[in-house]
Design an enzyme around this catalytic site. Structure first.
Site, mmCIF file in Angstrom:
data_model
loop_
_atom_site.group_PDB
_atom_site.id
_atom_site.type_symbol
_atom_site.label_atom_id
_atom_site.label_comp_id
_atom_site.label_asym_id
_atom_site.label_seq_id
_atom_site.Cartn_x
_atom_site.Cartn_y
_atom_site.Cartn_z
ATOM 1 N N ARG A 95 0.799 -1.219 0.000
ATOM 2 C CA ARG A 95 0.000 0.000 0.000
ATOM 3 C C ARG A 95 0.844 1.287 0.000
ATOM 4 N NH1 ARG A 95 -5.249 0.496 3.501
ATOM 5 N NH2 ARG A 95 -5.519 2.053 1.838
ATOM 6 N N ARG A 140 -1.382 -1.073 13.172
ATOM 7 C CA ARG A 140 -0.851 -0.310 12.041
ATOM 8 C C ARG A 140 -0.027 0.892 12.529
ATOM 9 N NH1 ARG A 140 -3.835 -1.561 7.321
ATOM 10 N NH2 ARG A 140 -4.347 -3.782 7.410
ATOM 11 N N HIS A 169 -7.906 -0.935 12.513
ATOM 12 C CA HIS A 169 -7.821 0.528 12.464
ATOM 13 C C HIS A 169 -8.816 1.102 13.463
ATOM 14 C CE1 HIS A 169 -6.113 1.226 8.118
ATOM 15 N NE2 HIS A 169 -5.177 1.362 9.030
ATOM 16 N N CYS A 270 -13.872 4.234 5.636
ATOM 17 C CA CYS A 270 -12.628 3.903 4.953
ATOM 18 C C CYS A 270 -12.554 4.557 3.579
ATOM 19 C CB CYS A 270 -12.482 2.393 4.810
ATOM 20 S SG CYS A 270 -12.141 1.516 6.345
#
Length: 280
Positions: A95, A140, A169, A270
């Site tokens: 990513r 993360r 997240h 998101c």
């Protein structure tokens, strides 16, 4: 009671899921053996954009890039407060290239952009909440990034530890219902307690004694991956119990089906980056 809730116009940045696919697995929702229906994803995404605009919000778009299937998840690209942009450095190597087109878009629009020195995944883990930033870590974004973002924005950062890999997240486990702007309060949130460590749950209970707590069922339906304008709550239709509770508190749930994106671990929030051009 809903008439007492005041909507605030928002500016959102989104990215068309033209290249959306599950080509790797970096969270428990993802399986490379589970095909994605790109046409359905495009239709669901367009419905979200149309719904935002129908409720008076501004929606900007960044062009999708071939080979970046998760670029549709615009929230992960940055966090924007007062017209300043704190960019992203993704945990997964797959990513990391996404940050380049997003930072280029912000710079072309005249924003100041800071690229983080350690792993940080934008609004995925950094949630502006009035006078402070709620910041997730555990899967993360690193604690070092929490300190870096506090120095950049000059806002107090409240670090929260995530412990359930399905809620990797912060924006999958918590969202701001009302940031308290103009009310003299700290606003309110909705969250799933089971996603957090015991100490982080205690912090949230102290900061938000009137918070709306969701069940695991609603959280697994991406009910906490919602967007609120202070009155309307754009929410997964599968989070029925949470929607009913919000209705009872005077909010207006607006169901938007983004179930195709659940295959990659994403939902409404998101897919939505909020551009805050003035300090809260």
């Amino acid at each position: 009671m809903s008439e007492s809730r005041v909507p605030h116009r928002r500016r959102f940045l989104v990215c068309e899921p033209r290249h959306f696919a599950v080509q790797y697995a970096i969270n428990p929702w993802m399986s490379t053996g589970r095909p994605v229906d790109v046409i359905r994803a495009l239709d669901q995404w367009q419905a979200l954009v149309d719904t935002y605009r129908a409720h008076g919000h501004t929606v900007d778009t960044v062009a999708p890039v071939p080979g970046l299937p998760d670029m549709v998840f615009a929230a992960n690209c940055a966090v924007v407060v007062g017209g300043r942009v704190f960019g992203s450095l993704f945990h997964a190597p797959e990513r990391r290239p996404e940050s380049v087109p997003y930072e280029a878009w912000f710079k072309a629009e005249g924003f100041e952009v800071h690229h983080p020195g350690t792993v940080c995944e934008g609004e995925g883990d950094l949630v502006p909440a009035g006078r402070w930033l709620l910041a997730g870590t555990g899967f993360r974004t690193t604690p070092e990034a929490h300190r870096e973002v506090q120095e950049f924005f000059g806002l107090p950062v409240v670090s929260l530890t995530l412990v359930d890999p399905y809620f990797y997240h912060l924006d999958t486990a918590l969202f701001v219902l009302d940031d308290g702007a103009g009310t003299g309060t700290d606003g309110n949130i909705a969250y799933y307690p089971g996603a957090f460590s015991p100490g982080s749950r205690e912090v949230l209970e102290r900061l938000y004694p009137d918070a709306v707590t969701a069940t695991r069922e609603d959280a697994m339906a991406f009910g906490l991956n919602s967007v609120s304008d202070g009155r309307h709550v754009f929410i997964s239709p599968g989070a029925r119990n949470l929607a009913d509770r919000l209705t009872g508190l005077g909010y207006v749930p607006v169901p938007v089906d983004l179930s195709e994106f659940h295959k990659a671990g994403g939902g409404i929030k998101c897919c939505t980056q909020e551009i805050r051009e003035n300090p809260s």
